[in-house]
Design an enzyme around this catalytic site. Structure first.
Site, PDB file in Angstrom:
ATOM      1  CB  ALA A 249     -20.008  57.026   9.063  1.00 32.11           C
ATOM      2  CB  ALA A 250     -23.912  60.763   6.501  1.00 34.16           C
ATOM      3  N   GLY A 251     -21.629  62.291   7.993  1.00 33.21           N
ATOM      4  CA  GLY A 251     -20.852  63.517   8.228  1.00 33.21           C
ATOM      5  C   GLY A 251     -19.357  63.254   8.101  1.00 33.21           C
ATOM      6  CG  ASP A 252     -17.542  60.603  10.683  1.00 31.34           C
ATOM      7  OD1 ASP A 252     -17.408  61.720  11.206  1.00 31.34           O
ATOM      8  OD2 ASP A 252     -17.957  59.600  11.294  1.00 31.34           O
TER       9      ASP A 252
HETATM   10  O1  RIB Z   1     -19.914  59.658  13.144  1.00 32.65           O
HETATM   11  C1  RIB Z   1     -20.219  58.302  13.328  1.00 32.65           C
HETATM   12  C2  RIB Z   1     -19.363  57.734  14.431  1.00 32.65           C
HETATM   13  O2  RIB Z   1     -19.705  58.369  15.645  1.00 32.65           O
HETATM   14  C3  RIB Z   1     -19.550  56.274  14.690  1.00 32.65           C
HETATM   15  O3  RIB Z   1     -18.744  55.459  13.892  1.00 32.65           O
HETATM   16  C4  RIB Z   1     -19.269  56.159  16.177  1.00 32.65           C
HETATM   17  O4  RIB Z   1     -18.132  55.435  16.484  1.00 32.65           O
HETATM   18  C5  RIB Z   1     -19.196  57.583  16.697  1.00 32.65           C
HETATM   19  O5  RIB Z   1     -17.910  57.998  16.885  1.00 32.65           O
END
Ligand code: RIB
Length: 316
Positions: A249-252
């Site tokens: 989730a770093a990119g998110d």
């Molecule tokens: O970017 C991380 C996410 O990728 C995770 O939370 C997982 O659910 C996938 O979608």
């Protein structure tokens, strides 16, 4: 005004292990936990936790995971009026392995995320007149993503596409609808067909992405920083120094925080610094949504660390 994320919602089943297994190999894990994730949901939570009014449009299944996922979104202050429960369908699931270097592998089973259709596009259209940006990723069907980007473009709303997970190729039509494309190294390499791992290959890759129609390419290089190219300039934003624990989730976190900064009217460079700071904070904690920083944590981190960030505008 608000941000809109049109994207996936997954439950993450996470195994930690000393090292990731090779093909055909079994390794013993060291721990297991379940958290709320999904690239779309994570990006929405990242922005909402920074205090930005944020809508998520997407689907969960009518299983127990679905309720858990909705609860996490509500707790993070994400507006879920347009997240619907798809009957007789399981929620999206991500099987994640994280090793002791904080690297990971992820397998996503789409479940309800694969059921989004034109009714979700209608929901999106009703929100666009009051939107500052639309955030997309690629865990939903590509034709629905194209329809979403088209609707945003027609409404004059900025489109930020995280091309993750990276396909072998993206339809040309989508590139032309995108204001910001934000691949990581692996995704960029896959999209352009050669390894992207230093400033020279970043510039080459970014030019290809711009030629295909994107207005700005933002290449997320993890500990190496962020490479950004528009049609008139390119520069590097160095990474914040942290001890990596889990890169999931770093990119998110980056995309959510970058969009949050745009929403607050900050410049491109400041917005990338916001993205880099949120990404660094996410890497320093375990799990997807639990690793996304609150506004207070984020501001304290920026205050302590921003002075150490020097933009490298002499990148090749
Ligand atoms: O970017 C991380 C996410 O990728 C995770 O939370 C997982 O659910 C996938 O979608």
């Amino acid at each position: 005004m608000s941000l809109i994320v049109f994207g996936s919602i997954n439950i993450d089943l996470v195994a930690q292990t000393t090292r990731l297994p090779h093909t055909g190999e079994t390794v013993l894990g060291t721990s297991f936990f379940t958290v709320s994730g999904g690239k779309g949901a994570n990006q929405a939570v990242a922005a909402a936790k920074l205090g930005i009014p944020t809508y998520l449009i997407g689907r969960v299944g009518d299983d127990d995971f679905g309720q858990t996922l909705l609860n996490s979104l509500t707790e993070a202050n994400v507006n879920i009026d347009f997240v619907t429960v798809t009957p007789n369908t399981g929620s999206g699931v991500a099987i994640i392995a994280v090793d002791e270097n904080a690297d990971n592998t992820i397998i996503v089973v789409s479940g309800a995320n694969g059921c989004v259709d034109e009714t979700d596009i209608d929901r999106l259209k009703s929100l666009l007149p009051k939107a500052t940006a639309l955030l997309l990723q690629l865990e939903m069907p590509i034709d629905v993503n194209i329809a979403a980007a088209k609707a945003a473009k027609e409404a004059g709303v900025r489109v930020i596409l995280d091309p993750a997970p990276a396909p072998d190729s993206l339809p040309d039509e989508l590139y032309h609808l995108v204001d910001f494309i934000t691949p990581n190294e692996t995704e960029a390499s896959r999209l352009v067909g050669f390894p992207v791992n230093d400033q020279e290959t970043c510039l080459k890759a970014a030019k290809i992405l711009l030629d295909r129609g994107a207005s700005t390419a933002v290449l997320k290089l993890g500990a190496k920083g962020v490479f950004c190219a528009t049609r008139t300039e390119h520069f590097m934003v160095p990474a914040f120094k942290i001890t990596p624990v889990d890169t999931v989730a770093a990119g998110d976190a980056f995309n959510g925080a970058m969009a949050a900064a745009f929403h607050e009217g900050l410049s491109l460079q400041e917005s990338l610094i916001w993205g880099a700071a949120a990404g660094a904070l996410a890497v320093s904690k375990q799990g997807a949504q639990p690793s996304l920083p609150s506004r207070a944590t984020f501001e304290a981190f920026l205050q302590t660390n921003s002075a150490k960030i020097d933009l490298d505008t002499d990148a090749p």
